[in-house]
Design a protein around this motif. Structure first.
Motif, short mmCIF file in Angstrom:
data_model
loop_
_atom_site.label_atom_id
_atom_site.label_comp_id
_atom_site.label_asym_id
_atom_site.label_seq_id
_atom_site.Cartn_x
_atom_site.Cartn_y
_atom_site.Cartn_z
N ALA A 90 0.82 -1.22 0.00
CA ALA A 90 0.00 0.00 0.00
C ALA A 90 0.85 1.27 0.00
N ARG A 91 2.00 1.24 0.69
CA ARG A 91 2.83 2.46 0.75
C ARG A 91 3.38 2.83 -0.62
N GLN B 163 2.11 1.93 -3.49
CA GLN B 163 0.98 2.32 -4.32
C GLN B 163 0.64 3.80 -4.11
N LYS B 164 0.57 4.21 -2.86
CA LYS B 164 0.21 5.60 -2.55
C LYS B 164 1.28 6.57 -3.06
N LYS C 90 1.34 6.54 -7.05
CA LYS C 90 0.12 7.14 -7.61
C LYS C 90 0.13 8.66 -7.49
N SER C 91 0.89 9.18 -6.52
CA SER C 91 0.93 10.63 -6.32
C SER C 91 1.82 11.34 -7.33
#
Length: 556
Positions: free
Chosen positions: A87-88, A90-91, A94-95
């Motif tokens: 998740a880290r 991905q975040k 994506k930014s």
């Protein structure tokens, strides 16, 4: 696989004229782009070092993004599957703006990817760097497709699209073609040429730049569009054109002299980096120059920070001066496909070495062969000549590797590394006769030009006004001539170490037959003469009417 190289590298045992599709302007009028990709690939974990935690790896990527943002640099981040699912990452990724950063696939195979594909994990750790576990070569063609489907499906769920770049230290041809046909990737990359490093050998391939691989061998450049995978493979890491080839001579594996920022005497040295980019922006590339900056997160930020912070501002400065183009791998892949229907002829040229050395070098590449010239101490030799054949299948085309090492080769005609020892350096040397004695031809600084598409012209002025030696390369052959008082009195001798295992069969006047790893090939000459040598030599190439033409496209 570059962390703790010396401690972890496996002891290796040897196992064994197409013009651009567009742009027909004269060569001097065409732009020759100098392309830099900044590629950082991401692993979730590092099982070899307890101190390298998942947080350390994540913070390394955070710092890479911070520095690249500071200098407004484009770049490519490639995700191993387990990092893709975190998740880290991905975040964070994506930014990033999609017009600046590309997110793609790093094709090492970790446990979650294998198990989601319904296969049994055979590794020692959740990610294992052995070739029969952590790479696509360790799986059958059917299993490779299942792994690809797992990765691509989850990538699209997370990012909303399929990645356009998939790269690895080595990626097999079946996987590469599957990713092209089903998921339409446009770019790939594999490791620089190396011998035995980390247990992986890629030797004799298209040196640096990029090539279209054979459908049956991802390491072998194809000669024809019908037999190629139309995805350019870019060579990784930014090899030192002078020193990398000989690194580790006399040992079973090579050390590393590249643009990777962790290496203190190369990519981590301001002096070396300045020299490397000076040659990069001034050397003759024929079509385009290419190098790859960046670093895998396994090395950690502490190890790469100095080199990264040396390189990024310099790359930005050269970009702002319009001396280089900084692109994502996807952009470079699309550009390559738009300009070239088949692999172009290119060159890498070093006209001035680091302080304390007078060496100069030229690498010539085409879809038929590669050749390397090395000047040192006023003398000249061919350090390397390897031939390419699109019909030679990879060892891993239809079956998986069963050992923890992988080997990829092309067809040797001159090999200044494998056929050498520290005392006996192999090479095809330029010589002449003086007072009944064989002596090296000697000269000054060569002049390297690109007179027309697909052709490289080298003029080497010989000493004392003795004339010039000229070498003309094209896609399928080279022509060598000498003018002046040595015009009828020169030749080339191949010398090798005493116990070198050579591919040569019958040496005829106009051709030499060869066999390597069970494959037959030959090199011929229309206006020269081959003669077999005794003692420390192998063969001599002599001119007829002051010329030697070596033809590398012949097939047995």
């Amino acid at each position: 696989m570059r962390i703790l190289r010396c401690a972890l590298a496996l002891v290796f045992i040897c196992s064994l004229g197409f013009a651009p599709a567009v742009d027909a302007q004269p060569v001097k009028a065409r732009q020759k782009p100098r392309i830099v990709n900044i590629v950082n690939f991401i692993r979730l974990l590092e099982p070899r070092e307890a101190a390298i935690t998942q947080d350390v790896l994540y913070q390394t990527v955070v710092k890479q993004v911070e520095i690249m943002n500071k200098y407004h640099l484009k770049g490519t981040f490639l995700l191993q599957y387990d990092a893709l699912m975190d998740a880290r990452y991905q975040k964070l990724l994506k930014s990033l703006p999609r017009d600046t950063y590309e997110i793609g696939a790093w094709w090492e195979i970790p446990q979650p990817m294998v198990e989601k594909a319904g296969l049994k994990w055979r590794g020692r750790y959740p990610w294992d760097w052995y070739a029969n576990v952590g790479f696509s070569t360790g799986y059958t063609p059917e299993e490779r497709e299942k792994l690809a489907d797992v990765y691509m499906s989850d990538f699209k769920k997370i990012f909303g699209y399929y990645p356009k770049t998939a790269a690895s230290w080595f990626i097999d041809e079946h996987t590469l073609n599957y990713l092209y046909q089903k998921y339409h990737i446009v770019a790939s990359a594999n490791c620089k040429d190396q011998y035995g490093t980390d247990g992986y050998t890629l030797w004799g391939g298209y040196w640096n730049q990029a090539y279209y691989p054979s459908k049956v061998n991802s390491y072998m450049p194809a000669q024809n569009a019908a037999n190629q995978i139309p995805v350019p493979i870019f060579r990784m890491l930014g090899s030192d054109p002078v020193r990398q080839y000989d690194a580790g001579l006399g040992t079973s594996w090579q050390s590393v002299i590249t643009l990777e920022p962790v290496y203190k005497k190369a990519g981590g040295s301001a002096e070396w980096v300045d020299w490397f980019f000076k040659q990069f922006v001034t050397g003759e590339p024929m079509e385009f120059a290419y190098t790859q900056a960046g670093q895998e997160n396994s090395f950690t930020w502490d190890a790469m920070a100095k080199g990264f912070e040396i390189q990024m501002p310099l790359i930005a400065k050269l970009r702002d001066e319009r001396k280089i183009q900084v692109e994502t791998m996807q952009e470079s892949g699309m550009w390559f496909k738009q300009h070239y229907k088949t692999t172009p002829a290119t060159s890498v040229t070093v006209s001035e070495d680091m302080p304390g050395s007078d060496r100069k070098t030229v690498w010539f590449n085409s879809r038929f062969y590669r050749a390397n010239l090395l000047w040192e101490g006023g003398t000249l030799k061919f350090r390397d000549i390897h031939l390419f054949n699109e019909h030679i299948p990879s060892l891993y085309l239809n079956k998986k590797v069963e050992t923890n090492v992988c080997t990829f080769y092309t067809l040797p005609f001159v090999d200044g590394y494998i056929w050498s020892t520290p005392k006996d350096i192999a090479g095809l040397r330029f010589k002449t006769m003086q007072n009944g004695q064989e002596v090296p031809l000697t000269g000054g600084a060569p002049v390297v030009t690109n007179p027309s598409t697909g052709k490289l012209h080298i003029v080497w002025p010989l000493i004392d006004g003795a004339g010039n030696l000229t070498i003309d390369f094209n896609e399928q052959k080279m022509v060598i001539k000498v003018s002046g008082k040595n015009a009828a009195n020169w030749f080339l001798d191949l010398g090798v170490a005493p116990k070198a295992q050579l591919p040569f069969g019958k040496i005829n006047a106009n051709s030499i037959t060869c066999q390597f790893m069970g494959f037959d090939y030959r090199v011929s000459t229309s206006d020269g003469r081959f003669t077999e040598l005794k003692d420390n030599g192998v063969f001599r190439i002599s001119p007829r009417v002051n010329a030697v033409t070596l033809e590398f496209a012949a097939r047995n």
